[in-house]
Design a protein around this motif. Sequence first.
Motif, PDB file in Angstrom:
ATOM      1  N   GLY A  40       0.855  -1.191  -0.180  1.00 38.57           N
ATOM      2  CA  GLY A  40      -0.042  -0.219  -0.012  1.00 38.57           C
ATOM      3  C   GLY A  40       0.898   1.327  -0.037  1.00 38.57           C
ATOM      4  O   GLY A  40       0.389   2.301   0.285  1.00 38.57           O
ATOM      5  N   ARG A  43      -8.149   9.066   5.332  1.00 34.91           N
ATOM      6  CA  ARG A  43      -8.422   7.770   4.398  1.00 34.91           C
ATOM      7  C   ARG A  43      -9.713   7.358   4.825  1.00 34.91           C
ATOM      8  O   ARG A  43     -10.427   6.240   4.408  1.00 34.91           O
ATOM      9  CB  ARG A  43      -7.293   6.564   4.764  1.00 34.91           C
ATOM     10  CG  ARG A  43      -5.958   7.026   4.186  1.00 34.91           C
ATOM     11  CD  ARG A  43      -5.201   5.881   4.159  1.00 34.91           C
ATOM     12  NE  ARG A  43      -3.801   5.933   3.538  1.00 34.91           N
ATOM     13  CZ  ARG A  43      -3.864   6.058   2.375  1.00 34.91           C
ATOM     14  NH1 ARG A  43      -4.666   5.511   1.576  1.00 34.91           N
ATOM     15  NH2 ARG A  43      -2.519   6.286   1.852  1.00 34.91           N
ATOM     16  N   ALA A  81      -9.342   9.027  -3.996  1.00 39.02           N
ATOM     17  CA  ALA A  81      -8.295   8.303  -4.434  1.00 39.02           C
ATOM     18  C   ALA A  81      -7.085   9.249  -5.092  1.00 39.02           C
ATOM     19  O   ALA A  81      -7.700  10.257  -5.896  1.00 39.02           O
ATOM     20  CB  ALA A  81      -8.694   7.233  -5.195  1.00 39.02           C
ATOM     21  N   GLU A  89      -4.724   5.113  -6.777  1.00 38.00           N
ATOM     22  CA  GLU A  89      -5.667   4.184  -6.187  1.00 38.00           C
ATOM     23  C   GLU A  89      -6.901   4.400  -7.050  1.00 38.00           C
ATOM     24  O   GLU A  89      -7.978   3.870  -6.411  1.00 38.00           O
ATOM     25  CB  GLU A  89      -5.859   4.775  -4.767  1.00 38.00           C
ATOM     26  CG  GLU A  89      -4.611   4.605  -3.978  1.00 38.00           C
ATOM     27  CD  GLU A  89      -4.288   5.884  -3.033  1.00 38.00           C
ATOM     28  OE1 GLU A  89      -5.079   6.876  -3.126  1.00 38.00           O
ATOM     29  OE2 GLU A  89      -3.450   6.028  -2.303  1.00 38.00           O
ATOM     30  N   LYS A 104      -5.615   2.204 -11.382  1.00 39.17           N
ATOM     31  CA  LYS A 104      -5.124   1.816 -10.264  1.00 39.17           C
ATOM     32  C   LYS A 104      -4.131   0.984  -9.967  1.00 39.17           C
ATOM     33  O   LYS A 104      -3.872  -0.120 -10.549  1.00 39.17           O
ATOM     34  CB  LYS A 104      -6.325   1.068  -9.841  1.00 39.17           C
ATOM     35  CG  LYS A 104      -6.559   1.082  -8.169  1.00 39.17           C
ATOM     36  CD  LYS A 104      -7.893   0.348  -8.123  1.00 39.17           C
ATOM     37  CE  LYS A 104      -9.193   0.958  -7.858  1.00 39.17           C
ATOM     38  NZ  LYS A 104     -10.171   0.465  -7.122  1.00 39.17           N
ATOM     39  N   TYR A 161      -3.034   0.109  -6.713  1.00 38.17           N
ATOM     40  CA  TYR A 161      -3.514  -1.172  -5.614  1.00 38.17           C
ATOM     41  C   TYR A 161      -4.909  -0.668  -4.838  1.00 38.17           C
ATOM     42  O   TYR A 161      -5.161   0.540  -5.377  1.00 38.17           O
ATOM     43  CB  TYR A 161      -2.456  -1.309  -4.453  1.00 38.17           C
ATOM     44  CG  TYR A 161      -2.432   0.176  -3.776  1.00 38.17           C
ATOM     45  CD1 TYR A 161      -1.760   1.239  -4.119  1.00 38.17           C
ATOM     46  CD2 TYR A 161      -3.009   0.359  -2.521  1.00 38.17           C
ATOM     47  CE1 TYR A 161      -1.518   2.566  -3.477  1.00 38.17           C
ATOM     48  CE2 TYR A 161      -2.914   1.402  -1.691  1.00 38.17           C
ATOM     49  CZ  TYR A 161      -2.394   2.698  -2.045  1.00 38.17           C
ATOM     50  OH  TYR A 161      -2.092   3.583  -1.473  1.00 38.17           O
ATOM     51  N   GLU A 162      -5.370  -1.641  -4.352  1.00 37.47           N
ATOM     52  CA  GLU A 162      -6.562  -1.169  -3.980  1.00 37.47           C
ATOM     53  C   GLU A 162      -6.397  -1.053  -2.458  1.00 37.47           C
ATOM     54  O   GLU A 162      -5.731  -1.802  -1.641  1.00 37.47           O
ATOM     55  CB  GLU A 162      -7.457  -2.512  -3.947  1.00 37.47           C
ATOM     56  CG  GLU A 162      -8.942  -2.629  -3.235  1.00 37.47           C
ATOM     57  CD  GLU A 162      -9.789  -1.226  -3.496  1.00 37.47           C
ATOM     58  OE1 GLU A 162     -10.037  -0.910  -4.790  1.00 37.47           O
ATOM     59  OE2 GLU A 162     -10.251  -0.372  -2.758  1.00 37.47           O
ATOM     60  N   PRO A 163      -6.705   0.270  -1.999  1.00 36.37           N
ATOM     61  CA  PRO A 163      -6.382   0.540  -0.605  1.00 36.37           C
ATOM     62  C   PRO A 163      -6.916  -0.284   0.491  1.00 36.37           C
ATOM     63  O   PRO A 163      -6.242  -0.259   1.471  1.00 36.37           O
ATOM     64  CB  PRO A 163      -6.881   2.387  -0.493  1.00 36.37           C
ATOM     65  CG  PRO A 163      -7.317   2.682  -1.750  1.00 36.37           C
ATOM     66  CD  PRO A 163      -7.523   1.363  -2.606  1.00 36.37           C
ATOM     67  N   THR A 180     -11.274   5.061   1.208  1.00 37.46           N
ATOM     68  CA  THR A 180     -10.641   5.724  -0.007  1.00 37.46           C
ATOM     69  C   THR A 180     -11.556   5.465  -1.356  1.00 37.46           C
ATOM     70  O   THR A 180     -11.333   4.079  -1.540  1.00 37.46           O
ATOM     71  CB  THR A 180      -9.077   5.719  -0.356  1.00 37.46           C
ATOM     72  OG1 THR A 180      -8.437   6.310   0.899  1.00 37.46           O
ATOM     73  CG2 THR A 180      -8.689   6.485  -1.266  1.00 37.46           C
TER      74      THR A 180
END
Length: 887
Positions: A245, A281, A610, A614, A631, A633-635, A644
């Motif tokens: 992350g 976040r 984001a 993100e 994107k 990564y997926e937060p 987010t």
Amino acid sequence: MTIINVDNKDYEIKNNYKNILEICLSFGIDIPYFCWHPILGSVGSCRQCIIKRYNNRDDTIGHLIISCMTKVKNYDFISTKDKESLNCRSKIIELIMINHPHDCPVCEEGGQCHLQDMTVMLKHNSRRYNFYKRTHKNQYLGPFINHEMNRCITCYRCIRFYKDYAGGKDLGVFGSSNNIYFGRLMNGKLENEFSGNLIEICPTGVFTDKQYSMHYARKWDLQYAPSICNGCSCGCNINIGERYGKIRKIENRYNSKINNYFLCDRGRFGYGYINSVNRNRIPYINNNPIKSIDLAIDYSADMLNTANRIIGIGSPRASIESNFALCTLVGKKNFSNGIEKNELECLQLILDVLYKGALPSSSIIDIQYHDIIIILGEDITQVSARIALSVRQAAKRCSFNIAKKYKISEWDINSVNNISNGYKNPIYIFTTNKTILDDIAYEKIICTKKEITKLGFAIASFIDHKSPKINFKSFNNKNKKILLKFLNNLRCSKRPLIISGCSLKYSLILKSAYNISRAFKFLEKKGSIILNSNESNSIGVTMLGGKSLNWAINKLITNKADAVIILENNIYRRMKSSSVYNALKNKKIILIDYQRNITFDNANVILPAATIAEGNGTLINYEGRAQRFFKVYEPSYYRTGDLTKESWRWLHALNIAKKNCKLEWIHLNDVIKVCSKYNPIFRNILKLSQFKIKLSRLPHRFSGRTALNANIQIHEKKSPKDIDSKFTFSTEGYNCSEIAFAWYPGWNSPQAWNKFQNEVGGNLYAGNPGIMLINNCNKKNELAYYNNNIKYEKNKIWQIIPIYHLIGSEEHSVSIKKPYIMISKHDINLLKLIPGSKIKAIINNLELNIIIKSTNNMRNGIIGLPCGIKGIPVESFGMCFNFIIKK
Ligand code: SF4
Ligand code: SF4
Ligand code: FES
């Protein structure tokens, strides 16, 4: 058509101006090399690319040649595999490795090192040399780059890039024979704006990424996604690498029309804001953290439903989709694009020129092929650096033309430089202050923005008498001579280019630039124009429409609106702080952003947006080229409870909660489909997301995937799904179309790009990502000449100009520079000031504690203030004020 036989196989070549190494690499034949680079050419210094050439099919003896230094001929017979050349290459790598420290396990280049790849390719695996190795001391090269000179293999690529290509002055080569040192004269920050490219240029671990080093993970352990740099309006293609992350590094992503192999330092290193611990976040309601999306949305919807009038303030740094979602929520008549009015006027003009201008807008790479360039009012290196790098190449381009006459190939770079004797194409720069490109300027004029405009209008009227006239007599002799020189040069030019932009927020400069371009067309020159915008989506948001930020602030101040949604925009950076403060006082404020800016403390609701890493979205660059970022990564995958979301998702949720209707936009393309109805120009964006196969975000050798979340749960967490793109969050899927990372079996370094190109240095197999939204060739109702209506102030007062810095002048980077004021030497003496001292000054009723800097490169009566630095009144840029020094 030329035929070449390599290892007993015939190949047809279209581009026989290339050297044998390039040609073989283009056919996918691996020949090891070090000193050659597709852009920097060949110098034949490493000898690693030796192969054998035969005189004809019957020749069985042949002779060794350096493939990067040899032109191809028709019916060439080449062997890359015969014993003698294999033996020669293996001796060369052994020699090269004699002084190399063999510290791969602790070297940050390990796993992405061209030297490693070539050593493995050449099967060099045992060391026979038992003596001491040559050693060097390393240098401190600033916050971005580490130096480990013992790893050097003296290929000279660094210096050829830094000095010869990027115009850097502070990196040199010292010593002789086998004791050569590549570094600075003394410790200190590398000054060139493109220093970060040394990391990718150096085939070994001499120059490595210091930022990456602070949170290092091996290249194969990073998750990647293709992205677009949001540092400026160029739209350079990047790959972003992430683990746990956190963004670990940004790499160049090859695009043959835009950035090619190089990025500027803002783009490469300016990602700290994404990793900032200060980011919000989760949502906040009245400064209280909220852990529920529903609660945040319901509260916001209720708040908006009690408002009399809601306005939306969009952003030139947010995606098209997010800006459109805001416009849909508040309605077109209540939408501001978040851009200050003078800048917006410039952007609207740029858009007109893109749609209906006389000449096409040049891509960054095409800049290099223009033979005369005139720049009006821009320090282009500090605002859109990649454009400046291409301007530098355009200046040098005539060397190649001279060399061509002597049948010298472009890749034979030393011969090209020798034969051309340093002759350069003329670059004319008319600005308010010195610029980084001054060293290549054929002529430069430093004057006020109005004088620049006058010069621009004058040039156009000299070329075409239909263009509005300017009184030539009002120019001083020096300027008259420069103008005449320009007109003389223009006569011999085939492809002139005019560059201007929004830096001075003065639309008349752009108008004069347009007139010049139209006059070029009158001369029937195959010219181009670049009107540069400052931010990554300035053109996109201007295409959407909407009113200026001043309009929005005015509506709020006069209480004609009582609620405002601010999208990814620190509006305090764009307008007078006190006006923004008054506008937002006692209003219902919803802020959707990823940066914690000054509005944060006053907002009723904060929704975590984001960043480019993100979310998915579309940005449109200065030439109208739409490009998707994906994107990385997926937060929520790494941070439980992280809420987010892309701003357009927040805004759509808010819209349906407010209107109590059904969810309509699930995919990113759902937004664009509706947006295309609003303005059909956006329809083509849909083509950017057509995909049949899935592509992987993780390199195949990614390690520890099952253990990534083991500290939270020992079972492997299910990978998230990205419903908006072709990329998987896993190693499954192909990785050779829209490339998330440059890797190919045996090619772990950035040199792997040659495996994805039609020919080395050419287009990518699947074409360049992105799509031009505006057809440059099909212009109906061509724009007429603009009128020259420059107005002059009668009273002598001080004019404030912005001074841009590559790091610190845009919203994502923080400058460590202290506020300063730049004044000409003459004015410093007049005001009895001492350079370097601190003074209290009042500009536009604002008191500043500020350091005095003196310059020979500014006109008297002008004050330069750094743009983007805290404490500097942005509203003063381009204006004229009294300047009072407090005793
Ligand atoms: S520092 Fe790197 S790029 Fe420069 S000569 Fe040495 S190995 Fe080559
Ligand atoms: S020139 Fe602009 S878009 Fe390209 S890397 Fe630099 S900041 Fe990013
Ligand atoms: S790559 Fe050919 S000599 Fe170095």
